[in-house]
Design an enzyme around this catalytic site. Structure first.
Site, short mmCIF file in Angstrom:
data_model
loop_
_atom_site.label_atom_id
_atom_site.label_comp_id
_atom_site.label_asym_id
_atom_site.label_seq_id
_atom_site.Cartn_x
_atom_site.Cartn_y
_atom_site.Cartn_z
N HIS A 6 0.84 -1.21 0.00
CA HIS A 6 0.00 0.00 0.00
C HIS A 6 0.87 1.26 0.00
O HIS A 6 0.69 2.16 -0.83
CB HIS A 6 -0.91 -0.03 1.23
N GLU A 7 1.83 1.31 0.91
CA GLU A 7 2.67 2.50 1.02
C GLU A 7 3.53 2.67 -0.23
O GLU A 7 3.72 3.79 -0.72
CB GLU A 7 3.55 2.43 2.28
ZN LIG Z 1 -2.56 5.12 2.30
#
Ligand SMILES: [Zn+2]
Length: 846
Positions: free
Chosen positions: A305-306
């Site tokens: 996600h990051e």
């Molecule tokens: Zn995020």
């Protein structure tokens, strides 16, 4: 509104490059700073306004393009978190340089530039300083134009103790000892042009993994000393996902290096600072050999996600916080794509149905909001970090991707990123790119999902060869003011007739639509593949035809949707509780972990709604439901079984021993747990969470003591949180008191305490005590806990199911509004309302 506009900065002056030098003091928890900002003055001004909060400004002066210096008067406006620099004469348009000296504090609220302490391997308390700037807290570390559209280049210099490590967004240019001191000066390279909320500084004792190269960028995982052994899994998914995204976006990683950094105190899960991503330890550090599949998946999810944000968010950024979904929904969507590609056996899109269902639960409320929602004040921006921005946003993107086709969708995304790189964008820019790339009416379709709250319930009925589809808004509590709302609904249809099975995709834009087939319709699946963000209500004959052959006709995701929709209509009063229980009793042969997750979740919810006598009856039914499945799976790993099967075994045994309260299971779980304590290799890792939860559910003071010890001396972050949160499942009144005390006595990190408190509300035996404890300690909790955790803690009130509780809860939050989560609070209260209404409706159920 005039009042609200005061929070925004004037557009007369914009920053181009910040050179920031900071000297943090980890003994006094303060820092000194100076900055030199190259600015562009667009219009003649007498005053420059920027953001500052909890800072003191010692001096400020402006140098114009000819090098002429002008001093100014500084006025700090605490209410609006602004600093106003006013000059004796008008500043002409053109470039200039603003020089400011300031001091600030390393606070303990886990935002801005903040402090953290942890126990070192030598048993001593160690200090550390880190940053968390999103949404509006860069202004607590240096005076700045703290709005996402005011992008600039940052050159950071940190002056720190010689033995410490200093990290920031870009690579180190040079590190030199400051003569005559025990300090060193670490100078970092210029960053790319980016928003203030992505700037980061981290100072402390750290160890790093060996760099692995991703393209031209070295990737490392950082942790406090002694924990590097838990970093390998993150290195693997870090590299894999970064490579996946470079290929998918067709743009190289935009930073010069990438550090993934585990911070002992962290308010959220992780933060996508360009090149210096910060994480709470459980979201980055994990033992690949002993962690459960679910725990590994969580680390893979957060890292992916990051990393996805390095493009979606960092390279191209929303113009303002109303467009936060452009960052977060995309990062969530891309996280699924990357993890699914990395570990296909985890079937990540299948388990995403559980997240989609969580979003549909909130979005079925009257107090929901559209994905894109007006934002002015900082606390309103903070309120946007919720299941609607992340999970609903990602769900509607997945629905669109499936409707347009994966490649066509990807090409549109590439065009969007290319057009807006190093800049900002709005929702409409995304539709432009997707429409240009696919030639499909994307805007008309998506506007109904992004700017309209809620979602439809699709009605399906058949008459001979005709299939009739209709749409109306789904609500748990019917609302006469809703009127006829419409969405452009991608319908993924599969229909069985005597001549075979037909697959078809169509767009339902009207209230009602009829379709003709060449033969009589036997059965129909309306949300085939489960990608649609809507619920389906089949006519009785169609529902019956699906129930009978469910295992054969429907995929796991479709079976999930069928049962999850049925549970939602049960809570809404459209389906009777006995019909729902009858439907789940048909699923004894079910082998899919996600289908069981939704059913077990509904059983826990029932356990909080029904009265004591009804709960005893429920337990009997649930033992009959879970036992055959547990017998089929056994208690030990069978050769050749998938990791998902191992997880399912744990989930089912856990449910049988807690919500179904089965004595035989509880006894066996206690034996297995004792064996595990003697020899950790004797029990499959995916079974351990179930054993821990059952031991807590049935445990006494001696067990409690052991769990506290396990929590305090855990070998991994996962073990630490597993035993900590299990403390909320003990049922003995004295042990309940001890756990409540832990939430405010400083023994539990404030990053975890609010969630421990939330768990106490969901424990039937603890909830009444938890509620009065929270009321009496409310001010203390507000002072101690990170701001973003307060509305999340309060989600626990959905467990306070009785009319008396509900009245008291409404009264309390009427008197004590939670300003950073007013929307979320309204949603929690409405969910409680629904549960109390069910309790009253099911009063005579037995
Ligand atoms: Zn995020």
């Amino acid at each position: 509104m005039a009042e609200a506009k005061l929070h925004r900065l004037p557009t007369s002056v914009a920053p181009a490059r910040y050179a920031i030098r900071l000297t943090p003091d980890l003994k006094t928890w303060t820092f000194a700073g100076e900055e030199s900002v190259t600015i562009q003055i667009h219009r003649p001004v007498r005053e420059i306004v920027l953001n500052a909060a909890e800072l003191e400004i010692q001096s400020a002066c402006l140098k114009d393009a000819h090098g002429k210096a002008q001093n100014c008067r500084v006025i700090l406006d605490g209410d609006n978190e602004q600093a106003r620099f006013s000059f004796p004469s008008e500043l002409p348009p053109g470039p200039a340089e603003l020089n400011v000296k300031f001091t600030g504090i390393l606070n303990d609220k886990l935002h801005g530039f903040y402090r953290s302490t942890y126990k070192g391997a030598d048993g001593q308390d160690k200090p550390l300083a880190s940053t968390q700037f999103e949404s509006t807290d860069a202004r607590r570390a240096f005076p700045c134009w703290d709005e996402p559209a005011l992008k600039a280049v940052y050159q950071v210099t940190l002056v720190v103790d010689e033995k410490l490590t200093a990290l920031s967004n870009a690579g180190v240019v040079r590190e030199t000892v400051v003569p005559g001191t025990d300090k060193k000066e670490v100078v970092f390279a210029d960053t790319m042009k980016m928003s203030t909320y992505l700037v980061a500084f981290i100072v402390g004792e750290f160890e790093a993994t060996e760099a692995v190269m991703v393209g031209k960028a070295p990737l490392r995982v950082w942790a406090v000393p002694g924990k590097k052994r838990l970093a390998n899994f993150a290195v693997d998914i870090g590299k894999a996902s970064l490579e996946h995204f470079s290929a998918y976006y067709d743009i190289a990683y935009p930073g010069d290096k990438l550090d993934l950094i585990a911070i002992p105190d962290f308010a959220s899960g992780a933060m996508e600072n360009l090149g210096a991503i910060t994480f709470r330890e459980t979201a980055l550090l994990v033992d690949g050999e002993t962690a459960t599949r679910a725990e590994l998946e969580r680390v893979a999810d957060v890292v992916a996600h990051e990393n996805a944000h390095m493009w979606f968010g960092d390279l191209v950024t929303m113009r303002w916080w109303n467009g936060l979904w452009l960052n977060e929904a995309f990062a969530t969507f891309m996280e699924m794509l990357a993890v699914d590609a990395w570990k296909p056996a985890w079937r990540r899109w299948d388990s995403f149905t559980v997240s989609r269902a969580a979003a549909m639960q909130v979005d079925g409320l009257k107090s929901t909001r559209p994905i894109e929602f007006p934002v002015e004040k900082p606390e309103e921006a903070a309120g946007m970090f919720d299941v609607l921005t992340y999970e609903k946003g990602a769900s509607v993107l997945r629905m669109l991707e499936q409707y347009l086709g994966a490649e066509a969708f990807r090409d549109g995304i590439r065009l969007y990123l290319k057009r807006h790189e190093y800049g900002n964008a709005e929702t409409t820019d995304l539709w432009d790119a997707l429409e240009d790339s696919t030639k499909q009416p994307v805007r008309a379709l998506m506007d109904t999902w992004i700017f309209q709250p809620g979602y439809p319930l699709i009605g399906v009925a058949k008459a001979g060869k005709t299939l009739r589809l209709s749409q109306q808004i789904f609500r748990y509590i019917q609302d006469a003011t809703d009127g006829a709302r419409k969405w452009h609904v991608p319908i993924f249809l599969r229909v069985g007739t005597k001549s075979g099975v037909t697959n078809q995709t169509l767009l339902l834009t009207d209230q009602e639509q009829r379709m003709e087939f060449t033969d009589d319709i036997d059965w129909a699946v309306v949300n085939a593949g489960g990608h649609g963000f809507y619920r389906v209500r089949y006519s009785a004959d169609l529902a019956a035809s699906l129930q009978v052959g469910r295992q054969k006709t429907l995929s796991a995701v479709e079976r999930f949707s069928l049962l999850n929709d049925l549970w939602a209509t049960t809570l809404a009063g459209l389906t009777s509780l006995s019909d729902y229980l009858g439907a789940i009793e048909l699923m004894r042969d079910e082998n899919d972990v996600n289908v069981w997750t939704t059913v077990i979740g509904s059983c826990h919810q029932l356990g909080r709604i029904l009265n004591d006598g009804q709960c005893a009856g429920l337990e009997t039914r649930l033992r009959a439901l879970f036992s055959p499945a547990v017998e089929r799976l056994g208690w030990t790993v069978q050769s050749g079984e998938s990791e998902l099967q191992s997880q399912l075994r744990g989930d089912l045994i856990g449910a049988l021993g807690t919500v179904a309260n089965d004595p035989a299971t509880q006894e066996r779980a206690r034996e297995s747990f004792a064996a595990y304590r003697n020899n950790p290799d004797s029990v499959d890792r995916n079974l351990i969470p179930a054993l821990v939860s059952i031991v807590a559910h049935t445990g006494g003071a001696a067990d409690y003591e052991k769990f506290v010890g396990q929590f305090k001396h855990a070998q991994t972050p996962q073990e630490e949180t597993r035993y900590l949160f299990a403390l909320a499942s003990f049922r003995d009144p004295q042990l309940i008191e001890r756990t409540l005390a832990l939430t405010i006595n400083g023994e539990v990190r404030t990053q975890n305490s609010p969630y421990l408190m939330r768990a106490m509300f969901l424990n039937r035996q603890a909830r009444a005590r938890a509620w009065s404890f929270m009321k009496s300690n409310w001010q203390d909790m507000l002072r101690q806990y990170p701001d973003n955790a307060i509305p999340r803690m309060c989600e626990g009130i959905v467990g306070l199911v009785s009319a008396e509780f509900e009245a008291d809860v409404s009264q309390f939050f009427g008197d004590h509004p939670v300003k950073q989560g007013s929307k979320q609070m309204a949603q929690h209260l409405e969910r409680l309302r629904i549960a109390v209404a069910c309790q009253q409706r099911w009063e005579s159920f037995s």
